[in-house]
Scaffold this motif. Structure first.
Motif, PDB file in Angstrom:
ATOM      1  N   MET A  56      47.553  36.570  34.746  1.00 15.26           N
ATOM      2  CA  MET A  56      47.676  37.311  33.493  1.00 15.26           C
ATOM      3  C   MET A  56      47.052  36.500  32.359  1.00 15.26           C
ATOM      4  O   MET A  56      47.172  35.283  32.311  1.00 15.26           O
ATOM      5  N   TRP A  57      46.374  37.168  31.467  1.00 15.46           N
ATOM      6  CA  TRP A  57      45.701  36.510  30.358  1.00 15.46           C
ATOM      7  C   TRP A  57      46.732  36.081  29.317  1.00 15.46           C
ATOM      8  O   TRP A  57      47.277  36.897  28.598  1.00 15.46           O
ATOM      9  N   ARG A  58      47.000  34.775  29.244  1.00  9.66           N
ATOM     10  CA  ARG A  58      48.003  34.268  28.315  1.00  9.66           C
ATOM     11  C   ARG A  58      47.384  34.018  26.951  1.00  9.66           C
ATOM     12  O   ARG A  58      46.316  33.424  26.843  1.00  9.66           O
ATOM     13  N   THR A  59      48.056  34.475  25.907  1.00  8.40           N
ATOM     14  CA  THR A  59      47.585  34.281  24.537  1.00  8.40           C
ATOM     15  C   THR A  59      48.749  33.872  23.651  1.00  8.40           C
ATOM     16  O   THR A  59      49.914  34.042  24.010  1.00  8.40           O
ATOM     17  N   GLU A  60      48.420  33.342  22.482  1.00 10.51           N
ATOM     18  CA  GLU A  60      49.437  32.968  21.513  1.00 10.51           C
ATOM     19  C   GLU A  60      49.492  34.006  20.396  1.00 10.51           C
ATOM     20  O   GLU A  60      48.483  34.601  20.034  1.00 10.51           O
ATOM     21  N   GLU A  61      50.689  34.184  19.835  1.00  9.69           N
ATOM     22  CA  GLU A  61      50.862  35.144  18.755  1.00  9.69           C
ATOM     23  C   GLU A  61      49.994  34.754  17.561  1.00  9.69           C
ATOM     24  O   GLU A  61      49.969  33.600  17.146  1.00  9.69           O
ATOM     25  N   GLY A  62      49.272  35.748  17.034  1.00  8.81           N
ATOM     26  CA  GLY A  62      48.398  35.500  15.897  1.00  8.81           C
ATOM     27  C   GLY A  62      46.977  35.133  16.280  1.00  8.81           C
ATOM     28  O   GLY A  62      46.111  35.015  15.409  1.00  8.81           O
ATOM     29  N   SER A  63      46.698  34.979  17.588  1.00 10.71           N
ATOM     30  CA  SER A  63      45.361  34.597  18.041  1.00 10.71           C
ATOM     31  C   SER A  63      44.483  35.827  18.221  1.00 10.71           C
ATOM     32  O   SER A  63      44.956  36.963  18.303  1.00 10.71           O
TER      33      SER A  63
ATOM     34  N   ILE B  53      43.137  41.281  20.730  1.00  9.48           N
ATOM     35  CA  ILE B  53      42.371  42.073  21.692  1.00  9.48           C
ATOM     36  C   ILE B  53      43.302  42.735  22.704  1.00  9.48           C
ATOM     37  O   ILE B  53      43.138  43.912  23.052  1.00  9.48           O
ATOM     38  N   GLN B  54      44.293  41.986  23.184  1.00 10.86           N
ATOM     39  CA  GLN B  54      45.252  42.554  24.132  1.00 10.86           C
ATOM     40  C   GLN B  54      45.984  43.755  23.527  1.00 10.86           C
ATOM     41  O   GLN B  54      46.132  44.801  24.170  1.00 10.86           O
ATOM     42  N   LEU B  55      46.434  43.607  22.303  1.00 11.47           N
ATOM     43  CA  LEU B  55      47.157  44.689  21.643  1.00 11.47           C
ATOM     44  C   LEU B  55      46.250  45.900  21.420  1.00 11.47           C
ATOM     45  O   LEU B  55      46.685  47.048  21.589  1.00 11.47           O
ATOM     46  N   CYS B  56      44.993  45.648  21.061  1.00 15.16           N
ATOM     47  CA  CYS B  56      44.051  46.748  20.837  1.00 15.16           C
ATOM     48  C   CYS B  56      43.790  47.518  22.132  1.00 15.16           C
ATOM     49  O   CYS B  56      43.750  48.756  22.134  1.00 15.16           O
ATOM     50  N   VAL B  57      43.615  46.789  23.219  1.00 14.34           N
ATOM     51  CA  VAL B  57      43.373  47.432  24.509  1.00 14.34           C
ATOM     52  C   VAL B  57      44.582  48.264  24.928  1.00 14.34           C
ATOM     53  O   VAL B  57      44.454  49.417  25.363  1.00 14.34           O
ATOM     54  N   GLY B  58      45.781  47.684  24.779  1.00 13.89           N
ATOM     55  CA  GLY B  58      46.994  48.419  25.128  1.00 13.89           C
ATOM     56  C   GLY B  58      47.192  49.643  24.253  1.00 13.89           C
ATOM     57  O   GLY B  58      47.556  50.718  24.734  1.00 13.89           O
ATOM     58  N   TYR B  59      46.930  49.490  22.965  1.00 16.64           N
ATOM     59  CA  TYR B  59      47.052  50.603  22.011  1.00 16.64           C
ATOM     60  C   TYR B  59      46.089  51.731  22.387  1.00 16.64           C
ATOM     61  O   TYR B  59      46.472  52.909  22.431  1.00 16.64           O
ATOM     62  N   PHE B  60      44.839  51.358  22.678  1.00 20.23           N
ATOM     63  CA  PHE B  60      43.833  52.348  23.042  1.00 20.23           C
ATOM     64  C   PHE B  60      44.238  53.100  24.307  1.00 20.23           C
ATOM     65  O   PHE B  60      44.179  54.333  24.365  1.00 20.23           O
ATOM     66  N   ALA B  61      44.669  52.356  25.322  1.00 27.80           N
ATOM     67  CA  ALA B  61      45.037  52.970  26.591  1.00 27.80           C
ATOM     68  C   ALA B  61      46.206  53.941  26.432  1.00 27.80           C
ATOM     69  O   ALA B  61      46.181  55.065  26.947  1.00 27.80           O
ATOM     70  N   MET B  62      47.232  53.529  25.690  1.00 28.51           N
ATOM     71  CA  MET B  62      48.399  54.380  25.495  1.00 28.51           C
ATOM     72  C   MET B  62      48.073  55.620  24.665  1.00 28.51           C
ATOM     73  O   MET B  62      48.605  56.706  24.902  1.00 28.51           O
ATOM     74  N   TYR B  63      47.156  55.469  23.707  1.00 25.54           N
ATOM     75  CA  TYR B  63      46.777  56.614  22.881  1.00 25.54           C
ATOM     76  C   TYR B  63      46.011  57.643  23.699  1.00 25.54           C
ATOM     77  O   TYR B  63      46.176  58.854  23.512  1.00 25.54           O
ATOM     78  N   VAL B  64      45.158  57.166  24.611  1.00 18.24           N
ATOM     79  CA  VAL B  64      44.427  58.087  25.476  1.00 18.24           C
ATOM     80  C   VAL B  64      45.396  58.878  26.347  1.00 18.24           C
ATOM     81  O   VAL B  64      45.307  60.106  26.466  1.00 18.24           O
ATOM     82  N   ILE B  65      46.356  58.172  26.938  1.00 22.40           N
ATOM     83  CA  ILE B  65      47.345  58.834  27.790  1.00 22.40           C
ATOM     84  C   ILE B  65      48.164  59.832  26.981  1.00 22.40           C
ATOM     85  O   ILE B  65      48.411  60.970  27.415  1.00 22.40           O
ATOM     86  N   THR B  66      48.586  59.421  25.784  1.00 27.75           N
ATOM     87  CA  THR B  66      49.382  60.312  24.936  1.00 27.75           C
ATOM     88  C   THR B  66      48.619  61.586  24.600  1.00 27.75           C
ATOM     89  O   THR B  66      49.153  62.699  24.720  1.00 27.75           O
ATOM     90  N   GLY B  67      47.372  61.436  24.180  1.00 31.50           N
ATOM     91  CA  GLY B  67      46.577  62.606  23.811  1.00 31.50           C
ATOM     92  C   GLY B  67      46.385  63.565  24.970  1.00 31.50           C
ATOM     93  O   GLY B  67      46.482  64.794  24.806  1.00 31.50           O
ATOM     94  N   VAL B  68      46.120  63.030  26.146  1.00 29.61           N
ATOM     95  CA  VAL B  68      45.909  63.871  27.331  1.00 29.61           C
ATOM     96  C   VAL B  68      47.202  64.583  27.723  1.00 29.61           C
ATOM     97  O   VAL B  68      47.204  65.782  28.032  1.00 29.61           O
ATOM     98  N   MET B  69      48.322  63.844  27.707  1.00 32.54           N
ATOM     99  CA  MET B  69      49.588  64.427  28.139  1.00 32.54           C
ATOM    100  C   MET B  69      50.053  65.540  27.223  1.00 32.54           C
ATOM    101  O   MET B  69      50.611  66.547  27.669  1.00 32.54           O
ATOM    102  N   VAL B  70      49.847  65.386  25.914  1.00 36.24           N
ATOM    103  CA  VAL B  70      50.249  66.445  24.979  1.00 36.24           C
ATOM    104  C   VAL B  70      49.537  67.740  25.315  1.00 36.24           C
ATOM    105  O   VAL B  70      50.159  68.801  25.477  1.00 36.24           O
TER     106      VAL B  70
END
Length: 235
Positions: free
Chosen positions: A1-8, A13-30
């Motif tokens: 797993m890609w380990r990162t420190e808070e604020g780095s 990038i990890q948060l952006c990727v997760g946000y993007f993925a969840m938004y795609v799933i949300t939009g499709v499911m609705v």
């Protein structure tokens, strides 16, 4: 797993990727569930319950609510971290953002249009919040030209849709639909206040006090859930 420190940058990038993925799933499911005959309000109820069912075990089990504070405030018999004065109103705003986001997807528009209207508006509001907090002396970071270019592009994206939507037969006209306009204005107004409060929390940390984002998230979710329960019972 890609380990990162808070604020780095890596964590961002990890948060952006997760946000993007969840938004795609949300939009499709609705759109999928609405196509099966489920109403927008039904989907809103079940998706909100599902979200709360995932969040609460995490924030409670990992004890994220034990946040590091600048100091405490005492009101009568109650003593609590002073950040609650910022986090609790942010939670109320979150309680508005959560359902209005879903309701935006239920409108007779494509997922792309709904997401463009919401995300572009948030970019614009974020820049306004930066300007306000810089003037207040709360934010001391530089705003780069690329950020202003992004705001200009976002304004263009929203403006183009509103313009073409107002032309008969072209697309759904937000400006002539009271319900759609109310949903969108509620969404962006609540988001604007929430972004201001989140950045106020971030930019007013005392010297040596950790920026406890997990604590903020946990308390905000408690406030948001309580607000939505009260609103649901009242309505």
């Amino acid at each position: 797993m890609w380990r990162t420190e808070e604020g780095s940058t890596g964590r961002l990038i990890q948060l952006c990727v997760g946000y993007f993925a969840m938004y795609v799933i949300t939009g499709v499911m609705v759109k999928y569930f609405l196509s099966t005959g489920m109403t927008g309000i039904e989907y809103l109820l079940y998706s909100t319950l599902g979200g709360a069912g995932i969040v609460f075990p995490v924030v409670v089990g990992l004890k994220w609510y034990r946040m590091q504070s600048n100091g405490s405030i005492t009101w009568g018999p109650l003593t609590f971290p002073q950040e609650y004065l910022v986090i609790l109103p942010s939670g109320v705003c979150t309680a508005v953002v959560i359902p209005t986001t879903t309701l935006m997807y239920t409108l007779p528009i494509t997922v792309m249009v709904a997401m463009t209207l919401m995300r572009a508006s948030v970019i614009i509001v974020s820049r306004v919040v930066d300007a306000i907090q810089i003037r207040q002396g709360i934010l001391h970071k530089r705003v780069y030209a690329e950020e202003n270019i992004a705001v200009a592009l976002a304004m263009g994206a929203v403006g183009v849709h509103v313009y073409y939507g107002a032309r008969e037969g072209k697309s759904f006209d937000f400006l002539s639909d009271a319900a759609a306009l109310a949903i969108f204005l509620s969404y962006i107004s609540a988001y604007a206040v929430r972004i201001y409060l989140m950045n106020y929390f971030k930019n007013t940390r005392g010297k040596g006090v950790k920026l406890d984002n997990k604590g903020f998230f946990a308390i905000e979710q408690f406030a948001a859930t309580a607000t939505m329960i009260v609103a649901t019972v009242a309505i």
